[in-house]
Design an enzyme around this catalytic site. Sequence first.
Site, short mmCIF file in Angstrom:
data_model
loop_
_atom_site.label_atom_id
_atom_site.label_comp_id
_atom_site.label_asym_id
_atom_site.label_seq_id
_atom_site.Cartn_x
_atom_site.Cartn_y
_atom_site.Cartn_z
N CYS A 50 2.79 -3.91 16.71
CA CYS A 50 2.17 -2.82 17.49
C CYS A 50 0.66 -3.01 17.48
O CYS A 50 0.05 -3.21 16.43
CB CYS A 50 2.54 -1.47 16.90
SG CYS A 50 4.32 -1.16 16.90
N CYS A 110 3.43 8.36 1.09
CA CYS A 110 3.83 7.48 2.19
C CYS A 110 3.89 6.07 1.61
O CYS A 110 2.88 5.54 1.14
CB CYS A 110 2.81 7.56 3.32
SG CYS A 110 3.16 6.46 4.71
N CYS A 153 -1.79 -0.97 15.07
CA CYS A 153 -1.44 -0.85 13.65
C CYS A 153 -1.90 -2.08 12.87
O CYS A 153 -1.59 -3.22 13.25
CB CYS A 153 0.08 -0.68 13.52
SG CYS A 153 0.64 -0.53 11.81
N GLU A 202 0.82 -1.20 0.00
CA GLU A 202 0.00 0.00 0.00
C GLU A 202 0.86 1.26 0.00
O GLU A 202 1.97 1.27 0.52
CB GLU A 202 -0.90 0.04 1.25
CG GLU A 202 -1.87 -1.10 1.35
CD GLU A 202 -2.61 -1.09 2.68
OE1 GLU A 202 -3.72 -1.62 2.73
OE2 GLU A 202 -2.07 -0.55 3.68
N CYS A 223 4.45 -6.78 8.64
CA CYS A 223 5.36 -6.19 9.63
C CYS A 223 5.50 -7.14 10.81
O CYS A 223 4.54 -7.77 11.24
CB CYS A 223 4.81 -4.84 10.10
SG CYS A 223 5.89 -3.97 11.26
N CYS A 275 -2.12 2.49 7.78
CA CYS A 275 -1.29 1.36 7.35
C CYS A 275 -2.04 0.04 7.43
O CYS A 275 -2.56 -0.32 8.49
CB CYS A 275 -0.04 1.28 8.21
SG CYS A 275 1.01 2.72 8.14
#
Length: 348
Positions: A121, A110, A124, A97, A117, A337
């Site tokens: 977190c 961005c 997120c 993305e 990932c 995100c």
Amino acid sequence: MNLLGGKFLKKDLRSMTREELSQEINHMDMPNYRVNQIFEWVSKGVSFEEMTNLSKEMRKQLSERFTLSFAEVRKKQVSKDGTEKFLFQLPDGKMVESVLMRYKHGASICISTQIGCAMGCSFCASGLEGLDRNLSAGEMLSQILSVTKEIDQRIANVVLMGSGEPLQNLKEVVKLLNIVNDEKGLNISMRHITISTCGLVPQIYQLADLKLPVNLAISLHAASDTIRRSIMPIALKFSIADTLKACDYYIEKTNRRITFEYALIPGLNDHEEEIRTLADHLRNKLCHVNFIPVNPVNELFSHSKKGDYRELIEILRKHKIPATIRRELGADIDAACGQLKQQAKYKD
């Protein structure tokens, strides 16, 4: 070409710096002036056939020896504020993305640096399924080139704050910085590039030693280790003190102001006592605090209330620490995100 399993794999021209490209072209016995020509074409996002100032034979040689990474737009969402969210499909079928944001000073993008990932977190969406793989410099560059083609406008600023942890992919990220900064390429100033990290301390030191004049953003999100550990697994490895010490080193080496990102999670980290502790941590540092209303992630967190956070900003400003609340862009689309990728997955 690289040899893998007895087969030759083509190298990606978009993942090469101009110096690396020069070495490859020299091996092909092409004149040196062709390096700049080819690098300029590669940075425009064109195919081999579109490199019209090269002979057909040269284009054929290049296509036989190299590949050109690309990011195909699979889905796009446009916000009423002009923000655009892109879901790209890479040649191997993986999805990434990017978000285009429009400001008076120009267009900012961005981009993602990894597929998924590993940081986990809790607020997120990009880490919901863990890390798949790193992106190459060419795959990161392809996001910029694809959006540039879509909007027919130069990208002025690049933010590495999409899906993934950029410093976990530091080698390819640094290569990307050199490619987009090259005067024969996109010629984007390092000062117009921001790298965001959740706080990989050893890599912050490594980046500082490179003395690149890029902007560094630290995802802090809490002023106490107890709260930070509850929402950011990286905090179990590196304390706030460890992170801030690395930040001091970065400032010393680069003389660049650091931005501390702080997602406001109602009832957890948005009370005045926590912000006063934050002020104590950041006093006399060359920094800026960016408060961010948290985005909903699979109902783990509700969206921050549009409350009045001016009192939190005032606490920091009394300690001469600049602070702002991030302008909310793309609130009516899946601009945070990992949100669009997750939505597309469950719809497919």
